[in-house]
Design a protein around this motif. Structure first.
Motif, PDB file in Angstrom:
ATOM      1  N   TYR A   5       0.832  -1.204   0.000  1.00  0.00           N
ATOM      2  CA  TYR A   5       0.000   0.000   0.000  1.00  0.00           C
ATOM      3  C   TYR A   5       0.870   1.260   0.000  1.00  0.00           C
ATOM      4  N   LEU A   6       1.900   1.259   0.831  1.00  0.00           N
ATOM      5  CA  LEU A   6       2.793   2.418   0.889  1.00  0.00           C
ATOM      6  C   LEU A   6       3.544   2.623  -0.426  1.00  0.00           C
ATOM      7  N   LYS A   7       3.949   1.520  -1.047  1.00  0.00           N
ATOM      8  CA  LYS A   7       4.618   1.620  -2.343  1.00  0.00           C
ATOM      9  C   LYS A   7       3.691   2.236  -3.376  1.00  0.00           C
ATOM     10  N   ARG A   8       2.431   1.800  -3.376  1.00  0.00           N
ATOM     11  CA  ARG A   8       1.462   2.346  -4.323  1.00  0.00           C
ATOM     12  C   ARG A   8       1.238   3.835  -4.086  1.00  0.00           C
ATOM     13  N   ALA A   9       1.186   4.224  -2.814  1.00  0.00           N
ATOM     14  CA  ALA A   9       0.980   5.637  -2.479  1.00  0.00           C
ATOM     15  C   ALA A   9       2.162   6.487  -2.955  1.00  0.00           C
ATOM     16  N   LYS A  10       3.370   6.020  -2.724  1.00  0.00           N
ATOM     17  CA  LYS A  10       4.560   6.757  -3.164  1.00  0.00           C
ATOM     18  C   LYS A  10       4.614   6.860  -4.684  1.00  0.00           C
ATOM     19  N   GLN A  11       4.286   5.764  -5.335  1.00  0.00           N
ATOM     20  CA  GLN A  11       4.283   5.759  -6.800  1.00  0.00           C
ATOM     21  C   GLN A  11       3.232   6.745  -7.324  1.00  0.00           C
ATOM     22  N   PHE A  12       2.084   6.734  -6.720  1.00  0.00           N
ATOM     23  CA  PHE A  12       1.014   7.644  -7.128  1.00  0.00           C
ATOM     24  C   PHE A  12       1.458   9.091  -6.984  1.00  0.00           C
ATOM     25  N   LEU A  13       2.064   9.424  -5.854  1.00  0.00           N
ATOM     26  CA  LEU A  13       2.539  10.798  -5.636  1.00  0.00           C
ATOM     27  C   LEU A  13       3.607  11.189  -6.653  1.00  0.00           C
ATOM     28  N   GLY A  17       1.354  13.667  -8.151  1.00  0.00           N
ATOM     29  CA  GLY A  17       1.511  14.804  -7.269  1.00  0.00           C
ATOM     30  C   GLY A  17       0.183  15.373  -6.788  1.00  0.00           C
ATOM     31  N   ASN A  18      -0.907  14.704  -7.062  1.00  0.00           N
ATOM     32  CA  ASN A  18      -2.241  15.175  -6.691  1.00  0.00           C
ATOM     33  C   ASN A  18      -2.630  14.580  -5.339  1.00  0.00           C
ATOM     34  N   VAL A  19      -2.466  15.363  -4.304  1.00  0.00           N
ATOM     35  CA  VAL A  19      -2.703  14.876  -2.950  1.00  0.00           C
ATOM     36  C   VAL A  19      -4.185  14.582  -2.698  1.00  0.00           C
ATOM     37  N   GLU A  20      -5.070  15.366  -3.246  1.00  0.00           N
ATOM     38  CA  GLU A  20      -6.506  15.151  -3.026  1.00  0.00           C
ATOM     39  C   GLU A  20      -6.947  13.809  -3.587  1.00  0.00           C
ATOM     40  N   LYS A  21      -6.441  13.473  -4.756  1.00  0.00           N
ATOM     41  CA  LYS A  21      -6.788  12.177  -5.357  1.00  0.00           C
ATOM     42  C   LYS A  21      -6.239  11.045  -4.484  1.00  0.00           C
ATOM     43  N   LEU A  22      -5.043  11.221  -3.954  1.00  0.00           N
ATOM     44  CA  LEU A  22      -4.442  10.231  -3.066  1.00  0.00           C
ATOM     45  C   LEU A  22      -5.265  10.077  -1.795  1.00  0.00           C
ATOM     46  N   MET A  27      -8.877   6.866   1.609  1.00  0.00           N
ATOM     47  CA  MET A  27     -10.160   6.698   2.296  1.00  0.00           C
ATOM     48  C   MET A  27     -10.915   5.478   1.772  1.00  0.00           C
ATOM     49  N   GLU A  28     -10.887   5.296   0.468  1.00  0.00           N
ATOM     50  CA  GLU A  28     -11.569   4.153  -0.135  1.00  0.00           C
ATOM     51  C   GLU A  28     -10.941   2.840   0.327  1.00  0.00           C
ATOM     52  N   LEU A  29      -9.617   2.780   0.313  1.00  0.00           N
ATOM     53  CA  LEU A  29      -8.930   1.569   0.757  1.00  0.00           C
ATOM     54  C   LEU A  29      -9.122   1.326   2.252  1.00  0.00           C
ATOM     55  N   SER A  30      -9.134   2.385   3.037  1.00  0.00           N
ATOM     56  CA  SER A  30      -9.376   2.248   4.480  1.00  0.00           C
ATOM     57  C   SER A  30     -10.774   1.700   4.740  1.00  0.00           C
ATOM     58  N   SER A  31     -11.737   2.169   3.984  1.00  0.00           N
ATOM     59  CA  SER A  31     -13.108   1.691   4.119  1.00  0.00           C
ATOM     60  C   SER A  31     -13.199   0.209   3.772  1.00  0.00           C
ATOM     61  N   LYS A  32     -12.544  -0.180   2.689  1.00  0.00           N
ATOM     62  CA  LYS A  32     -12.540  -1.600   2.294  1.00  0.00           C
ATOM     63  C   LYS A  32     -11.858  -2.460   3.350  1.00  0.00           C
ATOM     64  N   GLN A  33     -10.768  -1.946   3.916  1.00  0.00           N
ATOM     65  CA  GLN A  33     -10.050  -2.695   4.944  1.00  0.00           C
ATOM     66  C   GLN A  33     -10.926  -2.867   6.194  1.00  0.00           C
ATOM     67  N   ALA A  34     -11.646  -1.825   6.578  1.00  0.00           N
ATOM     68  CA  ALA A  34     -12.522  -1.915   7.747  1.00  0.00           C
ATOM     69  C   ALA A  34     -13.618  -2.954   7.520  1.00  0.00           C
TER      70      ALA A  34
END
Length: 90
Positions: A5-13, A17-22, A27-34
């Motif tokens: 997950y962290l690798k995907r986040a770093k790659q996305f940034l 560079g769009n923090v809002e999209k990240l 939030m979507e992944l956190s919801s799925k994890q919950a």
């Protein structure tokens, strides 16, 4: 959070560079994890309840003169009811 997950986040940034999209993706992944965690816990509780019922039926069978508890049944009961017990204490 796992490393993938962290690798995907770093790659996305790095790519966007769009923090809002990240933030939305996080939030979507956190919801799925919950939801997954809840389902996992619910399944564990269901299996634990079934193990208790199995143990009750096996104990009743012993009281009525049945044979020793089958090994596979002991394993099920141990897995869900005696998780803290060491193997050599059987």
């Amino acid at each position: 959070m796992d490393m993938e997950y962290l690798k995907r986040a770093k790659q996305f940034l790095a790519e966007n560079g769009n923090v809002e999209k990240l933030k939305r993706e996080i939030m979507e992944l956190s919801s799925k994890q919950a939801a997954f965690n809840y389902k996992l816990y619910d399944t564990y509780i269901t299996n634990r309840t079934l193990a208790i019922r199995i143990y009750g039926y096996l104990s009743e069978n012993l009281l009525m003169g049945g044979d020793e508890l089958p090994e596979d049944a002991k394993e099920i009961v141990d897995k869900y009811l005696m998780t803290g017990r060491k193997k050599h204490e059987h």
